[in-house]
Design an enzyme around this catalytic site. Sequence first.
Site, PDB file in Angstrom:
ATOM      1  N   LYS A  12       0.789  -1.125   0.014  1.00  0.00           N
ATOM      2  CA  LYS A  12      -0.033   0.025   0.023  1.00  0.00           C
ATOM      3  C   LYS A  12       1.003   1.217   0.094  1.00  0.00           C
ATOM      4  O   LYS A  12       2.087   1.235   0.330  1.00  0.00           O
ATOM      5  CB  LYS A  12      -0.916  -0.034   1.161  1.00  0.00           C
ATOM      6  CG  LYS A  12      -0.289  -0.143   2.734  1.00  0.00           C
ATOM      7  CD  LYS A  12       0.376   1.075   3.248  1.00  0.00           C
ATOM      8  CE  LYS A  12       0.860   1.026   4.522  1.00  0.00           C
ATOM      9  NZ  LYS A  12       1.713   2.028   5.241  1.00  0.00           N
ATOM     10  N   PRO A  91       9.402  -4.636  -0.161  1.00  0.00           N
ATOM     11  CA  PRO A  91      10.751  -4.373   0.700  1.00  0.00           C
ATOM     12  C   PRO A  91      10.196  -4.152   2.234  1.00  0.00           C
ATOM     13  O   PRO A  91       8.958  -3.641   2.426  1.00  0.00           O
ATOM     14  CB  PRO A  91      11.155  -2.914   0.545  1.00  0.00           C
ATOM     15  CG  PRO A  91      10.633  -2.723  -0.810  1.00  0.00           C
ATOM     16  CD  PRO A  91       9.625  -3.526  -1.182  1.00  0.00           C
ATOM     17  N   ALA A  94       9.665  -0.535   5.356  1.00  0.00           N
ATOM     18  CA  ALA A  94       9.736   0.741   4.347  1.00  0.00           C
ATOM     19  C   ALA A  94       8.670   1.591   4.061  1.00  0.00           C
ATOM     20  O   ALA A  94       8.462   2.431   3.340  1.00  0.00           O
ATOM     21  CB  ALA A  94       9.585  -0.050   3.050  1.00  0.00           C
ATOM     22  N   GLY A  95       7.408   1.217   4.939  1.00  0.00           N
ATOM     23  CA  GLY A  95       6.382   2.254   5.190  1.00  0.00           C
ATOM     24  C   GLY A  95       5.358   1.618   3.843  1.00  0.00           C
ATOM     25  O   GLY A  95       4.324   2.252   3.421  1.00  0.00           O
ATOM     26  N   LEU A  96       5.150   0.471   3.335  1.00  0.00           N
ATOM     27  CA  LEU A  96       4.848  -0.049   2.303  1.00  0.00           C
ATOM     28  C   LEU A  96       3.572  -1.336   2.737  1.00  0.00           C
ATOM     29  O   LEU A  96       3.025  -1.825   1.890  1.00  0.00           O
ATOM     30  CB  LEU A  96       5.571  -0.769   1.196  1.00  0.00           C
ATOM     31  CG  LEU A  96       6.225   0.081   0.544  1.00  0.00           C
ATOM     32  CD1 LEU A  96       7.394  -0.300  -0.428  1.00  0.00           C
ATOM     33  CD2 LEU A  96       5.448   1.165  -0.442  1.00  0.00           C
ATOM     34  N   GLY A  99       4.388  -6.608   5.490  1.00  0.00           N
ATOM     35  CA  GLY A  99       4.077  -7.769   6.630  1.00  0.00           C
ATOM     36  C   GLY A  99       2.641  -7.705   6.870  1.00  0.00           C
ATOM     37  O   GLY A  99       2.117  -9.034   6.905  1.00  0.00           O
ATOM     38  N   SER A 100       1.774  -6.559   6.950  1.00  0.00           N
ATOM     39  CA  SER A 100       0.556  -6.628   7.202  1.00  0.00           C
ATOM     40  C   SER A 100      -0.274  -7.295   6.006  1.00  0.00           C
ATOM     41  O   SER A 100      -1.369  -8.122   6.370  1.00  0.00           O
ATOM     42  CB  SER A 100       0.181  -5.191   7.467  1.00  0.00           C
ATOM     43  OG  SER A 100       0.983  -4.327   8.521  1.00  0.00           O
ATOM     44  N   ASP A 127      -2.195  -1.907  10.366  1.00  0.00           N
ATOM     45  CA  ASP A 127      -2.442  -1.938   8.921  1.00  0.00           C
ATOM     46  C   ASP A 127      -3.016  -3.119   8.347  1.00  0.00           C
ATOM     47  O   ASP A 127      -3.696  -3.069   7.290  1.00  0.00           O
ATOM     48  CB  ASP A 127      -1.213  -1.710   8.027  1.00  0.00           C
ATOM     49  CG  ASP A 127      -0.527  -0.507   8.395  1.00  0.00           C
ATOM     50  OD1 ASP A 127      -1.308   0.369   8.716  1.00  0.00           O
ATOM     51  OD2 ASP A 127       0.686  -0.051   7.866  1.00  0.00           O
TER      52      ASP A 127
HETATM   53  O1  C5P Z   1       0.385  -2.122  14.966  1.00  0.00           O
HETATM   54  P1  C5P Z   1       1.595  -2.399  14.649  1.00  0.00           P
HETATM   55  O2  C5P Z   1       2.377  -3.534  15.052  1.00  0.00           O
HETATM   56  O3  C5P Z   1       1.730  -2.213  12.973  1.00  0.00           O
HETATM   57  O4  C5P Z   1       2.309  -1.138  15.088  1.00  0.00           O
HETATM   58  C1  C5P Z   1       4.124  -0.919  15.288  1.00  0.00           C
HETATM   59  C2  C5P Z   1       4.041   0.245  16.163  1.00  0.00           C
HETATM   60  O5  C5P Z   1       3.863   1.366  15.552  1.00  0.00           O
HETATM   61  C3  C5P Z   1       3.317  -0.034  17.614  1.00  0.00           C
HETATM   62  O6  C5P Z   1       4.119  -0.582  18.628  1.00  0.00           O
HETATM   63  C4  C5P Z   1       3.194   1.631  18.037  1.00  0.00           C
HETATM   64  O7  C5P Z   1       4.423   1.933  18.715  1.00  0.00           O
HETATM   65  C5  C5P Z   1       3.134   2.115  16.619  1.00  0.00           C
HETATM   66  N1  C5P Z   1       1.911   2.619  16.020  1.00  0.00           N
HETATM   67  C6  C5P Z   1       1.334   3.634  16.836  1.00  0.00           C
HETATM   68  N2  C5P Z   1      -0.107   4.161  16.270  1.00  0.00           N
HETATM   69  C7  C5P Z   1      -0.697   3.547  15.190  1.00  0.00           C
HETATM   70  C8  C5P Z   1      -0.027   2.346  14.663  1.00  0.00           C
HETATM   71  C9  C5P Z   1       1.363   1.991  15.103  1.00  0.00           C
HETATM   72  O8  C5P Z   1       1.742   4.277  17.760  1.00  0.00           O
HETATM   73  N3  C5P Z   1      -1.745   3.675  14.831  1.00  0.00           N
END
Ligand code: C5P
Length: 276
Positions: A12, A91, A94-96, A99-100, A127
Amino acid sequence: MGRSVTLRAHAKLNLALAVIGKRDDGYHELRSVFARLDLADDVRVAPHSKLEVRNTVDVGGEDIAARAVRALADATGHEPHAFVRIRKRIPMAAGLGGGSSDAAAVLRAVAGMWEVDADVAAHVGSDVPFFARDVPLALVEGRGEIVHPLPARETHVVVVRPTLHLRTADVFNEFRVEDRHAAPHVDALAEALRQGRATTDFIRVHAENDLLGAAERLCPAIASWREAAAARGIALAMSGSGPTLFAIADDRADALRIARILRRAGLRARPHLASV
Ligand code: C5P
């Protein structure tokens, strides 16, 4: 190994992302326009006598795909047994959302295999609900669990893939309230997309991300890359918590032109299609 299912797990782009506030549980409240990108991993899932996840790259630690299987098993009373094979093209860190997206594909495939229906996407990662809905474009709110689908077409984009990685948690930790500016842009963009009147110029203007300041403080190279592009008339926005950057192109020829200019400037740029 029984019947297996192979799914494409797309990446994404966050066209725009606003951090609305911090929640009591430590997560941040977000509002963001998510668009599916043509770049995808392949995820194969089959019945198995244990939980086994194979990935073409080393993810370092437990694969989020394994967490997805366990979450679904916990919610439905099944043994967490599945064979998962991931062929990685997106990648990592990477912000893409790679994994999600893999995790969402695993949830879909395993739910089909076990013939169960349980909404555990939000427990697996912020995500994951967007990918679990399997829609091309959406306004996403809350921690990521509220997904409003938007009508989508195809837009040519150029994705700039830096070689370095940023951990999402580190970028959120670095985020300051003063970084907030993107909320009106997210709202304007979502509304225009909903009404089918978002031109490429409009998308470019509103491709703002509240996490950009934090990502640039952790990784000053992001600012240098954006300046190098701006000096050549190209606006680069950031996806998610970075460091992947992207430009919105007018059409395919424009995407090829932008990618060529950015590559000459030393950036790893490639044309792609996004569902916008
Ligand atoms: O949910 P996920 O494991 O992808 O999030 C990784 C980290 O990103 C979380 O541990 C949190 O520190 C941060 N995060 C957040 N707020 C979100 C999504 C992620 O603070 N809405």
